[in-house]
Design an enzyme around this catalytic site. Sequence first.
Site, short mmCIF file in Angstrom:
data_model
loop_
_atom_site.label_atom_id
_atom_site.label_comp_id
_atom_site.label_asym_id
_atom_site.label_seq_id
_atom_site.Cartn_x
_atom_site.Cartn_y
_atom_site.Cartn_z
N ARG A 180 0.80 -1.23 0.00
CA ARG A 180 0.00 0.00 0.00
C ARG A 180 0.83 1.28 0.00
O ARG A 180 0.30 2.36 -0.23
CB ARG A 180 -0.92 0.02 1.21
CG ARG A 180 -0.20 0.16 2.55
CD ARG A 180 -1.16 0.21 3.71
NE ARG A 180 -0.45 0.45 4.97
CZ ARG A 180 -1.06 0.55 6.15
NH1 ARG A 180 -2.37 0.40 6.22
NH2 ARG A 180 -0.35 0.80 7.23
N GLY A 196 13.10 6.67 25.50
CA GLY A 196 13.32 5.27 25.20
C GLY A 196 14.73 5.02 24.70
O GLY A 196 15.22 5.72 23.82
N HIS A 253 44.78 -13.09 11.16
CA HIS A 253 45.47 -12.03 11.88
C HIS A 253 46.07 -11.03 10.88
O HIS A 253 46.60 -11.44 9.85
CB HIS A 253 46.59 -12.62 12.73
CG HIS A 253 47.45 -11.58 13.40
ND1 HIS A 253 47.07 -10.93 14.54
CD2 HIS A 253 48.68 -11.09 13.06
CE1 HIS A 253 48.02 -10.07 14.89
NE2 HIS A 253 49.02 -10.15 14.00
#
Length: 481
Positions: free
Chosen positions: A35, A195, A460
């Site tokens: 939509r 929040g 590494h």
Amino acid sequence: MAENYDVIIIGSGPGGYVTAVRSAQLGFKTAIVEREHLGGICLNWGCIPTKALLRSAEVKHYADHPEAYGLKIDGKVSADLGAVVARSRGVSLRLNGGVGFLMKKNKVDVIWGEAKLSKPGEIVVSKTAKKPMEPQPPAPKGTKGEGTYTAKHIIVATGARPRSLPGIEPDGKLIWTYFEAMVPPAMPKSLLVMGSGAIGIEFASFYRTMGVDVTVVELMPAVMPVEDAEVSKFAQKRFEKQGMKIILEAKVTKVEKGADSVTAHVEKKDGTVEKITADRMISAVGVQGNIENLGLEGLGVKTDRGCIAVDGYGRTNVAGIYAIGDVAGPPMLAHKAEHEGVICIEKIAGVPGVHGLDKSKIPGCTYCNPQVASVGLTEAKAQEAGHDIRVGRFQFGANGKAIALGEDQGFIKTIFDKKTGQLLGAHMIGAEVTELIQGFVVAMNLETTEEELMHTVFPHPTLSEMMKESVLDAYGRALNA
């Protein structure tokens, strides 16, 4: 006469469009109903554009501190807000077009409009109702429109939207949701974020890096309260060092609106109230499923706490109706939606070996500075579940690659069952941990033990070496700490 399909999916977010692609791959005649935007909230107003904004903030952060890398920048570094927002929107537009391409490539029909379940196996699609606070895009070329469509299997993937609190509803001007926070017409001088979950803390991180005075109010006793306690504490210290003000165990009880500012009444744990005035406020108190106006009630589809109730395969209590993604409940994450959709459609197709969704192995990522990533149980949850545990930790400050990058703040934490060696959880905070967490997710899915992780060769110099070192540390064998 209604057009018939094998599978119709309502919603084209990450869960919906991925499910449509897999459905077509499995030979089903498939259609998807949308939509607003192909790609849903994630691609257009969520996951992707926010990461584009945060990338701009990250580059600005490095430019603000060139001396840390032996560089010199003459003149002041400033942000062109319009260009930052335009870049973010451009990223979304590109991916939006990509979803359209995928639908065409896989011969999935796109139906443009709002779908409602009229009866089992049937939907009615009507014109999209205009929303007052969101731009309404035109239907893409080649899409189908209003009408009645039928399918043996209908999958609801309508996503979620920002939750609002009574009396503190976002108005699009002074109180924002993530929609407005992504396209600010001007940069506020001060911002209050209500929040500290992933959405709230990511925006707090972005705006603080861009120079805004940011205050975060959190109801729980820790920022990012779903994370491991050690990670939350470390994150709070880093945020505060960056200049954020964080108020925990507090809630916004009232908001007074001025002409161009808001004053929030923040009630603290001891009952005292502090008034905080800011140019703008972001409401980031969670999201809720888009279950309304789908016809679910009329068909007797069960819901639970604002979401559609499903089993591990996305099946509802009504035969032929399924739900996936945010609308099917937490964790409300794009990658959960995608995986859930694939499980759902493969179960429908009878693909052998399909397993129900195991939510314990879904990683979570927060793209603040520093980044946070986790999977599995926190230390507290592991103990609550009755596990006798071993815990390993490794600091970024002891890793060569992290030091070379100038990113020596953070750590990786692993939690094992002492008796079996099972990896119960992994928690990370620091540079690029959202790219590292998948290693532990794979390990958990393969039921890897600590011994197998110890015998794995990590390259590494990399940040990933810290993953192995955290495992070694859990067993008293760390080599570089």
